[in-house]
Design an enzyme around this catalytic site. Structure first.
Site, PDB file in Angstrom:
ATOM      1  N   LYS A  67       0.817  -1.230   0.000  1.00 14.11           N
ATOM      2  CA  LYS A  67       0.000   0.000   0.000  1.00 14.11           C
ATOM      3  C   LYS A  67       0.845   1.272   0.000  1.00 14.11           C
ATOM      4  O   LYS A  67       0.419   2.303  -0.506  1.00 14.11           O
ATOM      5  CB  LYS A  67      -0.963   0.008   1.188  1.00 14.11           C
ATOM      6  N   ASN A  88      -4.829   2.111  -1.946  1.00 16.53           N
ATOM      7  CA  ASN A  88      -5.423   0.788  -2.165  1.00 16.53           C
ATOM      8  C   ASN A  88      -6.169   0.690  -3.492  1.00 16.53           C
ATOM      9  O   ASN A  88      -6.646  -0.382  -3.844  1.00 16.53           O
ATOM     10  CB  ASN A  88      -6.347   0.412  -0.997  1.00 16.53           C
ATOM     11  N   GLY A 132       0.348  -1.942  10.659  1.00 14.15           N
ATOM     12  CA  GLY A 132       0.533  -2.423   9.286  1.00 14.15           C
ATOM     13  C   GLY A 132      -0.133  -1.497   8.283  1.00 14.15           C
ATOM     14  O   GLY A 132      -0.375  -0.314   8.569  1.00 14.15           O
ATOM     15  N   TYR A 220     -12.292  -9.942   8.641  1.00 18.05           N
ATOM     16  CA  TYR A 220     -13.633 -10.452   8.329  1.00 18.05           C
ATOM     17  C   TYR A 220     -13.613 -11.942   8.007  1.00 18.05           C
ATOM     18  O   TYR A 220     -14.647 -12.542   7.719  1.00 18.05           O
ATOM     19  CB  TYR A 220     -14.269  -9.664   7.176  1.00 18.05           C
TER      20      TYR A 220
HETATM   21  P1  ATR Z   1       2.537  -5.517   7.103  1.00 18.42           P
HETATM   22  O1  ATR Z   1       3.169  -5.604   8.464  1.00 18.42           O
HETATM   23  O2  ATR Z   1       3.328  -6.182   6.038  1.00 18.42           O
HETATM   24  O3  ATR Z   1       2.073  -4.167   6.743  1.00 18.42           O
HETATM   25  P2  ATR Z   1      -0.145  -6.171   7.775  1.00 18.42           P
HETATM   26  O4  ATR Z   1      -0.927  -7.416   7.546  1.00 18.42           O
HETATM   27  O5  ATR Z   1      -0.656  -4.896   7.264  1.00 18.42           O
HETATM   28  O6  ATR Z   1       1.283  -6.467   7.181  1.00 18.42           O
HETATM   29  O7  ATR Z   1       0.152  -5.988   9.301  1.00 18.42           O
HETATM   30  C1  ATR Z   1       0.330  -7.045  10.129  1.00 18.42           C
HETATM   31  C2  ATR Z   1       0.213  -6.495  11.549  1.00 18.42           C
HETATM   32  O8  ATR Z   1      -0.038  -7.569  12.438  1.00 18.42           O
HETATM   33  C3  ATR Z   1       1.484  -5.827  12.021  1.00 18.42           C
HETATM   34  O9  ATR Z   1       1.151  -4.781  12.878  1.00 18.42           O
HETATM   35  C4  ATR Z   1       2.168  -6.983  12.766  1.00 18.42           C
HETATM   36  O10 ATR Z   1       3.091  -6.598  13.744  1.00 18.42           O
HETATM   37  P3  ATR Z   1       4.643  -6.421  13.365  1.00 18.42           P
HETATM   38  O11 ATR Z   1       4.742  -5.088  12.747  1.00 18.42           O
HETATM   39  O12 ATR Z   1       5.350  -6.526  14.656  1.00 18.42           O
HETATM   40  O13 ATR Z   1       4.973  -7.535  12.413  1.00 18.42           O
HETATM   41  C5  ATR Z   1       0.982  -7.620  13.426  1.00 18.42           C
HETATM   42  N1  ATR Z   1       1.256  -9.005  13.813  1.00 18.42           N
HETATM   43  C6  ATR Z   1       1.333 -10.069  13.006  1.00 18.42           C
HETATM   44  N2  ATR Z   1       1.574 -11.197  13.717  1.00 18.42           N
HETATM   45  C7  ATR Z   1       1.653 -10.817  15.023  1.00 18.42           C
HETATM   46  C8  ATR Z   1       1.887 -11.498  16.257  1.00 18.42           C
HETATM   47  N3  ATR Z   1       2.090 -12.833  16.303  1.00 18.42           N
HETATM   48  N4  ATR Z   1       1.888 -10.777  17.407  1.00 18.42           N
HETATM   49  C9  ATR Z   1       1.689  -9.436  17.385  1.00 18.42           C
HETATM   50  N5  ATR Z   1       1.459  -8.724  16.246  1.00 18.42           N
HETATM   51  C10 ATR Z   1       1.447  -9.405  15.083  1.00 18.42           C
END
Ligand code: ATR
Length: 276
Positions: A67, A88, A132, A220
């Site tokens: 994005k 988006n 994210g 969702y």
């Molecule tokens: P992206 O990080 O590539 O933008 P996203 O799907 O938009 O992908 O965001 C995923 C979010 O879920 C992030 O905030 C991620 O935290 P990190 O930045 O620390 O990766 C969070 N997330 C994913 N798995 C997690 C977990 N097991 N515990 C806590 N937060 C998690």
């Protein structure tokens, strides 16, 4: 006229319901078009954008993790995309320029922030979990509604700090403190991937939240995350991300096709069946 081609770029994409939703509306509105998944690496984004310039593609949606990454490839970004630095939806304007839009903010407004009672809204404390791709849109939609006390927490604090550069008024909370912080919140929004189908879940129990808390999960799929199930049992008001998903898609569709497709019971049920 030749069949129009739309799609969504991101990685991974296998769980995306965007093709199902857009193709449903394409059929319903008798548009000659097709919407497909376009799973690409970062290095391939330039080629996809070129296809929009060449009229091979009439428009695309962008999802995680691109994005923000897509912005340097565009001629310009407008509206909420400019405010959030999160794109988006992409289209070609009348001057042949590739334009980045953001319809997530509209989706959040229609599905959630506009439904909040205006009473003392500016006094509400909101905790956003996650930093994210969708988080900048969440912050912007909340601040447009007049909510000022916005807290954010992310497992990787650096990402929260980067978002704070864009929105200096937000406060960062350490991930290990979210349960304690939650006690004082009026609204909690899950913008992490925790709770997603086949994924991890929150370890925290959030036992000490206010009974009047409103919990909004951007997810969702599943229809009810573990957190929604847990909070519902305790009588907490919850929302899932299905309406936001449908409304962001509605605005993308109308941008491309100049037709506003209906977000009604039929489409809601069709999508819910796809989730189950
Ligand atoms: P992206 O990080 O590539 O933008 P996203 O799907 O938009 O992908 O965001 C995923 C979010 O879920 C992030 O905030 C991620 O935290 P990190 O930045 O620390 O990766 C969070 N997330 C994913 N798995 C997690 C977990 N097991 N515990 C806590 N937060 C998690």
């Amino acid at each position: 006229m030749r069949e129009k081609k739309f799609g969504i770029i991101g990685k991974p994409l296998s769980h995306s319901l965007s093709p199902a939703l857009h193709n449903f509306w394409i059929k319903k509105n008798k548009v000659s078009a097709n919407y497909s998944l376009i799973e690409v690496e970062l290095s391939e984004i330039g080629e996809v954008i070129k296809k929009i310039k060449n009229h091979e593609l009439q428009g695309i949606n962008v999802t995680v993790p691109y994005k923000q990454a897509v912005i340097p490839f565009l001629d310009s970004i407008i509206g909420d995309a400019k405010e959030t630095l999160s794109v988006n939806t992409i289209n070609l304007n009348n001057e042949g320029k590739v334009i980045g839009n953001n319809t997530d903010v509209y989706g959040l407004e229609k599905s959630f922030t506009n439904k909040l009672s205006d009473k003392n809204l500016d006094q509400n404390k909101v905790l956003i979990l996650g930093a994210g791709g969708v988080t900048p849109s969440v912050i912007y939609a909340l601040s447009k509604k007049g909510i000022k006390k916005i807290f954010i927490s992310n497992r990787t604090i650096k990402k929260a700090e980067i978002i704070k550069e864009r929105f200096p008024f937000i406060e960062i909370i350490e991930w290990k403190s979210i349960e304690t912080a939650a006690e004082n919140m009026n609204i909690i929004i899950n913008a992490t991937s925790l709770g997603l189908v086949n994924g991890n879940n929150f370890e925290q129990d959030f036992k000490t939240i206010k009974p009047s808390l409103i919990y909004y999960d951007i997810i969702y799929n599943p229809e009810e995350t573990m957190m929604i199930k847990k909070f519902k049992k305790r009588g907490i008001k919850t929302f899932n991300g299905l309406e936001m998903f449908m409304y962001q898609a509605q605005k993308s569709f109308s941008l491309w096709n100049k037709i506003i497709p209906m977000v009604d019971e039929e489409v809601k049920q069709t999508m819910t069946l796809r989730i189950k």
